[in-house]
Design a protein around this motif. Structure first.
Motif, PDB file in Angstrom:
ATOM      1  N   SER A  60     118.675  -6.406  71.133  1.00 59.82           N
ATOM      2  CA  SER A  60     120.017  -6.317  70.542  1.00 59.82           C
ATOM      3  C   SER A  60     120.394  -4.849  70.403  1.00 59.82           C
ATOM      4  O   SER A  60     119.529  -3.971  70.384  1.00 59.82           O
ATOM      5  N   ILE A  61     121.683  -4.597  70.317  1.00 57.67           N
ATOM      6  CA  ILE A  61     122.178  -3.221  70.224  1.00 57.67           C
ATOM      7  C   ILE A  61     123.114  -3.095  69.029  1.00 57.67           C
ATOM      8  O   ILE A  61     123.866  -4.006  68.708  1.00 57.67           O
ATOM      9  N   LYS A  62     123.041  -1.972  68.361  1.00 59.62           N
ATOM     10  CA  LYS A  62     123.882  -1.706  67.195  1.00 59.62           C
ATOM     11  C   LYS A  62     125.362  -1.711  67.600  1.00 59.62           C
ATOM     12  O   LYS A  62     125.708  -1.283  68.713  1.00 59.62           O
ATOM     13  N   ASP A  63     126.205  -2.129  66.700  1.00 53.30           N
ATOM     14  CA  ASP A  63     127.633  -2.287  66.989  1.00 53.30           C
ATOM     15  C   ASP A  63     128.375  -0.943  67.062  1.00 53.30           C
ATOM     16  O   ASP A  63     129.520  -0.834  66.646  1.00 53.30           O
ATOM     17  N   LEU A  64     127.714   0.085  67.586  1.00 54.49           N
ATOM     18  CA  LEU A  64     128.425   1.336  67.871  1.00 54.49           C
ATOM     19  C   LEU A  64     128.221   1.785  69.310  1.00 54.49           C
ATOM     20  O   LEU A  64     128.636   2.871  69.707  1.00 54.49           O
ATOM     21  N   PHE A  65     127.572   0.899  70.116  1.00 49.68           N
ATOM     22  CA  PHE A  65     127.378   1.213  71.529  1.00 49.68           C
ATOM     23  C   PHE A  65     128.441   0.510  72.367  1.00 49.68           C
ATOM     24  O   PHE A  65     128.682  -0.687  72.196  1.00 49.68           O
ATOM     25  N   ASP A  66     129.049   1.263  73.277  1.00 44.51           N
ATOM     26  CA  ASP A  66     130.080   0.694  74.141  1.00 44.51           C
ATOM     27  C   ASP A  66     129.512  -0.369  75.073  1.00 44.51           C
ATOM     28  O   ASP A  66     128.454  -0.176  75.676  1.00 44.51           O
ATOM     29  N   VAL A  67     130.238  -1.475  75.175  1.00 45.49           N
ATOM     30  CA  VAL A  67     130.007  -2.483  76.199  1.00 45.49           C
ATOM     31  C   VAL A  67     131.336  -2.635  76.931  1.00 45.49           C
ATOM     32  O   VAL A  67     132.381  -2.854  76.304  1.00 45.49           O
ATOM     33  N   ALA A  68     131.303  -2.468  78.242  1.00 45.20           N
ATOM     34  CA  ALA A  68     132.533  -2.461  79.033  1.00 45.20           C
ATOM     35  C   ALA A  68     133.382  -3.702  78.763  1.00 45.20           C
ATOM     36  O   ALA A  68     132.865  -4.822  78.705  1.00 45.20           O
TER      37      ALA A  68
END
Length: 432
Positions: A60-68
């Motif tokens: 999982s990734i923190k909600d501050l990393f861009d996902v296109a």
């Protein structure tokens, strides 16, 4: 052996679906994309092909990393309708290339500010060990997700302890690499100077594998270093004040194990450098001053905004400081980081409790502003040293605790691999 798809469906998606009406750990789920990535990993495995140690790992990734294709909200309502990201963050791209199965984005404190782990917009994740207690922040959902088993690895960010604090309070491993080792491209910033991107996981080896991928290094098997002859410095003094009895006892137990294994343990005072840094940042912390620049536009309007006062207050105050205050703080910080590097040359690592306290209840933080401020100060006190002095650090769960707290090992700038190898041996020594 269970397939990645079966593991994803039975152990993770089923658990998340069971609480669909009250999801506070994740802010976004990529269910179909994760299924496709799991199937692709299983197909590679059947063909005898692997993309490396993260192939098929649920991340999982923190909600501050861009996902296109989607806005990056960074835990805030203000960014809900922001322009969608045009490309994945650098670390997201690297994780996909390594075969990681990205399950979703984890909750966080608004704009990655504050250490308690609460979010008044998207809810506060309950601690993985006791849901009535705080998760720690700012990578709150990351710590809980790994602690409860809905991610095998979670990628967070750490500006003053935001990976290591939730790792400590949720009983998992959290690694803060040397700043700039992992690219910040596509990560919503708090402080360009202090921000680091790193993993939370169940083991040091998992953290090392994730770190290698995100730093674009060739992943290699992590070889623990025998502790015989390893020099451990104990920074007795202000960093040990107000430590809960159970935390202090667990720390001494860990230290005893290291001594029995032949490690050289000696006190190493750094209180003078800490006092100098406190003095240099007395009018405003570097994180708050750089954060105020990031948010300067909405701060300048003076209009009411839907931002947590615990976030908007410090940023607003920092925005009022004159430029020379920031420049002087940065110049002094550079000199103090060099002095700290020199001080640490006599040891391999510093060892201290990650957090001097275990997780208090979420209710107590909401009801008592004075207690909240005191706890936040204690949660940040030990961890922020690594950010302020440009070091690397890792938090390991200390065994035998009713409520978790971490053992933190800190090493010099750029000594990340050495730190991970020592941490792997300490982990082995401490046992499950």
């Amino acid at each position: 052996m269970q397939s990645v798809r079966d593991h994803l469906e039975k152990n993770i998606l089923a658990r998340i679906a069971a609480r669909a009406g009250d999801e506070r750990v994740f802010t976004k789920l990529y269910t179909e994309a994760a299924r496709a990535a799991a199937d692709a990993s299983d197909a590679r495995k059947r063909a005898g092909v692997t993309l490396g140690p993260l192939d098929g790992t649920i991340v999982s990734i923190k909600d501050l990393f861009d996902v296109a294709g989607e806005p990056t909200t960074a835990g805030s309502l203000m960014l809900r309708n922001a322009a969608p990201a045009t490309r994945d963050a650098a670390i997201v791209h690297r994780l996909r290339q390594a075969g990681a199965v990205i399950i979703g984005k984890t909750n966080m404190t608004e704009f990655a500010f504050t250490a308690i782990g609460d979010n008044q917009h998207y809810g506060t994740p309950g601690n993985a060990i006791d849901a009535s207690r705080i998760p720690g922040g700012s990578s709150s959902g990351a710590g809980v997700s790994v602690g409860e088993g809905t991610s095998e690895i979670s990628i967070g960010s750490d500006t003053g302890g935001s990976i290591r604090i939730p790792a400590s309070l949720n009983g998992v491993v959290g690694f803060k690499p040397t700043a700039r080792r992992v690219p910040l491209t596509g990560a919503f910033p708090l402080s360009g100077t202090l921000d680091s991107i790193g993993p939370l996981a169940r083991t040091v080896a998992q953290c090392a594998a994730a770190d290698a991928v995100t730093a674009s290094e060739e992943p290699t098997a992590l070889a623990p270093i025998a502790l015989a002859g390893v020099r451990i410095g104990i920074p007795q003094g202000v960093l040990f004040g107000d430590t809960e009895g159970e935390v202090a006892a667990a720390f001494e137990h860990c230290l005893g194990k290291a001594k029995l294994a032949g490690a050289g343990v000696a006190d190493l005072s750094i209180d003078d450098l800490l006092a100098d840094m406190r003095s240099a940042t007395k009018r405003g912390s570097i994180a708050a001053m750089e954060g105020a620049e990031i948010h300067a536009d909405w701060l300048a309007t003076g209009a009411p905004v839907p931002v947590d006062p615990h976030v908007s207050g410090p940023l607003s105050r920092a925005a009022m400081l004159p430029t020379p205050v920031y420049i002087r703080a940065m110049r002094r910080r550079a000199a103090l980081a060099a002095a700290m590097d020199e001080r640490l040359a006599s040891v391999d690592v510093l060892a201290l409790p990650t957090t001097p306290v275990t997780a208090p209840t979420t209710v107590s933080m909401a009801e008592d502003a004075e207690l909240r401020d005191r706890i936040e100060g204690l949660l940040l006190r030990n961890t922020q040293v690594a950010n302020q002095f440009d070091l690397c650090a890792i938090s390991l769960p200390m065994p035998g605790m009713v409520r978790p707290a971490g053992l933190m090992l800190v090493a010099r700038n750029g000594h990340d691999h050495h730190l991970l190898r020592i941490a792997a041996e300490v982990e082995r020594l401490l046992g499950p």
